[in-house]
Design an enzyme around this catalytic site. Structure first.
Site, PDB file in Angstrom:
ATOM      1  N   HIS A  95     -20.174  33.374  12.036  1.00 58.57           N
ATOM      2  CA  HIS A  95     -19.922  34.824  11.932  1.00 58.57           C
ATOM      3  C   HIS A  95     -18.959  35.314  13.013  1.00 58.57           C
ATOM      4  CE1 HIS A  95     -23.970  34.866   9.628  1.00 58.57           C
ATOM      5  NE2 HIS A  95     -22.964  34.748   8.797  1.00 58.57           N
TER       6      HIS A  95
ATOM      7  N   HIS B   9     -20.859  31.839  -1.259  1.00 56.52           N
ATOM      8  CA  HIS B   9     -22.309  31.576  -1.093  1.00 56.52           C
ATOM      9  C   HIS B   9     -22.834  32.683  -0.181  1.00 56.52           C
ATOM     10  CE1 HIS B   9     -20.296  27.676  -1.666  1.00 56.52           C
ATOM     11  NE2 HIS B   9     -21.391  27.254  -2.266  1.00 56.52           N
TER      12      HIS B   9
ATOM     13  N   SER C 166     -23.398  37.040   6.146  1.00 55.68           N
ATOM     14  CA  SER C 166     -21.939  37.209   6.053  1.00 55.68           C
ATOM     15  C   SER C 166     -21.546  38.491   5.294  1.00 55.68           C
ATOM     16  CB  SER C 166     -21.281  35.961   5.454  1.00 55.68           C
ATOM     17  OG  SER C 166     -21.966  35.500   4.315  1.00 55.68           O
TER      18      SER C 166
ATOM     19  N   GLU D 183     -23.585  34.757  -5.397  1.00 59.38           N
ATOM     20  CA  GLU D 183     -24.821  34.075  -4.970  1.00 59.38           C
ATOM     21  C   GLU D 183     -25.545  33.570  -6.215  1.00 59.38           C
ATOM     22  OE1 GLU D 183     -26.547  33.095  -2.125  1.00 59.38           O
ATOM     23  OE2 GLU D 183     -28.037  32.423  -3.587  1.00 59.38           O
TER      24      GLU D 183
ATOM     25  N   ASP E 246     -19.724  28.323   1.911  1.00 61.09           N
ATOM     26  CA  ASP E 246     -20.833  28.134   2.864  1.00 61.09           C
ATOM     27  C   ASP E 246     -22.050  27.561   2.124  1.00 61.09           C
ATOM     28  OD1 ASP E 246     -22.440  28.328   5.087  1.00 61.09           O
ATOM     29  OD2 ASP E 246     -22.657  30.510   4.999  1.00 61.09           O
TER      30      ASP E 246
HETATM   31  C1  LIG Z   1     -25.915  28.925   3.963  1.00 62.92           C
HETATM   32  S1  LIG Z   1     -26.462  30.057   2.789  1.00 62.92           S
HETATM   33  C2  LIG Z   1     -25.277  31.340   2.868  1.00 62.92           C
HETATM   34  C3  LIG Z   1     -25.301  32.159   4.095  1.00 62.92           C
HETATM   35  C4  LIG Z   1     -24.310  33.304   4.121  1.00 62.92           C
HETATM   36  N1  LIG Z   1     -22.984  32.887   3.726  1.00 62.92           N
HETATM   37  C5  LIG Z   1     -24.257  33.883   5.505  1.00 62.92           C
HETATM   38  O1  LIG Z   1     -23.429  33.472   6.323  1.00 62.92           O
HETATM   39  O2  LIG Z   1     -25.054  34.787   5.776  1.00 62.92           O
HETATM   40  C6  LIG Z   1     -26.036  29.301   1.284  1.00 62.92           C
HETATM   41  C7  LIG Z   1     -26.316  30.166   0.068  1.00 62.92           C
HETATM   42  O3  LIG Z   1     -25.718  29.546  -1.071  1.00 62.92           O
HETATM   43  C8  LIG Z   1     -26.553  29.722  -2.190  1.00 62.92           C
HETATM   44  N2  LIG Z   1     -26.162  28.667  -3.142  1.00 62.92           N
HETATM   45  C9  LIG Z   1     -26.579  27.391  -3.229  1.00 62.92           C
HETATM   46  N3  LIG Z   1     -25.897  26.720  -4.172  1.00 62.92           N
HETATM   47  C10 LIG Z   1     -25.006  27.605  -4.691  1.00 62.92           C
HETATM   48  C11 LIG Z   1     -24.000  27.505  -5.691  1.00 62.92           C
HETATM   49  N4  LIG Z   1     -23.783  26.358  -6.349  1.00 62.92           N
HETATM   50  N5  LIG Z   1     -23.255  28.588  -5.940  1.00 62.92           N
HETATM   51  C12 LIG Z   1     -23.463  29.755  -5.277  1.00 62.92           C
HETATM   52  N6  LIG Z   1     -24.408  29.915  -4.328  1.00 62.92           N
HETATM   53  C13 LIG Z   1     -25.172  28.850  -4.039  1.00 62.92           C
HETATM   54  C14 LIG Z   1     -27.940  29.611  -1.622  1.00 62.92           C
HETATM   55  O4  LIG Z   1     -28.881  30.247  -2.464  1.00 62.92           O
HETATM   56  C15 LIG Z   1     -27.783  30.300  -0.270  1.00 62.92           C
HETATM   57  O5  LIG Z   1     -28.106  31.656  -0.361  1.00 62.92           O
END
Ligand SMILES: C[S@@+](CC[C@H](N)C(=O)[O-])C[C@H]1O[C@@H](n2cnc3c(N)ncnc32)[C@H](O)[C@@H]1O
Length: 289
Positions: free
Chosen positions: A18, A41, A108, A126, A172
């Site tokens: 971040h 993500h 994020s 998401e 991410d």
């Molecule tokens: C590491 S977290 C994201 C954190 C966020 N970017 C942040 O910095 O606050 C990863 C996220 O990706 C989602 N996710 C997992 N596989 C995914 C996919 N194939 N496509 C989209 N989202 C996905 C998960 O549910 C999770 O919420």
């Protein structure tokens, strides 16, 4: 999909990611022309630090928790690094009560919506239905936001290049699947092929099981100019030793982000170190600007 970011929000990896993201936004905003933030993500946008999930891991205490004392007062870094993390602190302050212990940490989308301008555009993608529902509650009234509930790989292909021809794309993943490292680099490749002037950030964990090496090797093999790799280890990475650190592959980092990261990295490493083996590195995988 078992991964839920609420268990990890505010940990050392979030802190690094971040801070980098906000520095990048700041540089992109030096030009009046709007840009797109595509969060492939997105997670939920905002996390409670004293909820049941966060209390189970308490990961945030060795992350954002190291930047505040128990009463919620900032514990500053040395002056230069502290000035560079000021935008990150500013957003954290906006979701916490003054003079109280930290209670929340933004995701994020939360950081982005706080700092982006009225004419910048935000696509929040998401896949997890529960987290997407929470994200919608968090962001749907914001007129800059388009919410998408789908696979990140599809979102990256569908929304690039943006009409603005300027953008920051955050990839991410949660790295739950066996082949996720390769899929993540493929997303980077697909995005870059559509939008070669965009700024991209791919986050990855360093766990001692070889995943970070696969990411670095595959990212280097893309042979994209202006590819920067940064890594922050809070302890030595050993197999089955958990999250020892994290890294970001940055394509087209807006100037002077790389110089700033060179200045902040050692200070973050010192603040977040858990034991010997903590380390900071910054390497150009493709030619430097
Ligand atoms: C590491 S977290 C994201 C954190 C966020 N970017 C942040 O910095 O606050 C990863 C996220 O990706 C989602 N996710 C997992 N596989 C995914 C996919 N194939 N496509 C989209 N989202 C996905 C998960 O549910 C999770 O919420």
């Amino acid at each position: 999909m078992n991964y839920r970011h609420v268990y990890h929000a505010g940990n050392h990896a979030d802190v690094l990611k971040h801070i980098v993201m906000l520095r990048a936004f700041l540089h992109l905003q030096k030009k009046d022309k709007p840009f797109l933030f595509l969060d492939a993500h997105a997670g939920t946008g905002l996390y409670a630090l004293w909820g049941d999930e966060a209390l189970k891991t308490l990961e945030w205490q060795d992350g954002v928790g190291r930047f505040y004392d128990p009463s919620g007062k900032a514990v500053p870094l040395a002056a230069e690094a502290e000035a560079l993390i000021a935008p990150w602190r500013h957003v954290i302050a906006s979701v916490n009560a003054t003079g109280q212990p930290l209670s929340h940490y933004p995701g994020s989308p939360g950081f982005a919506l706080d700092v982006l301008r009225q004419n910048d555009r935000v696509i929040l993608n998401e896949l997890h239905p529960d987290d997407h529902g929470k994200l919608a509650e968090f962001a749907q009234r914001d007129r800059r936001v388009v919410l998408v509930e789908g696979d990140a790989a599809i979102a990256v292909k569908a929304h690039l290049p943006p009409p603005e021809r300027r953008g920051f794309i955050l990839i991410d993943p949660s790295y739950e699947r066996e082949d996720e490292a390769r899929r993540a680099v493929q997303m980077l490749r697909d995005g870059y092929r559509r939008f070669a002037t965009g700024a991209f950030a791919l986050w990855y964990p360093v766990t001692g099981d070889g995943l970070s090496e696969v990411i670095a090797k595959e990212a280097q093999a893309l042979a994209i100019p202006k590819t920067l790799k940064i890594e922050l280890l809070v302890r030595k990475a050993v197999p089955e030793g958990g999250l020892a650190g994290s890294g970001l592959i940055l394509i087209n980092p807006p100037w002077p982000l790389a110089d700033e990261l060179a200045a902040i990295g050692p200070a973050l490493c010192e603040r977040l170190r858990q034991s010997d083996g903590a380390a900071w590195s910054l390497d150009w995988l493709g030619a430097e600007i």
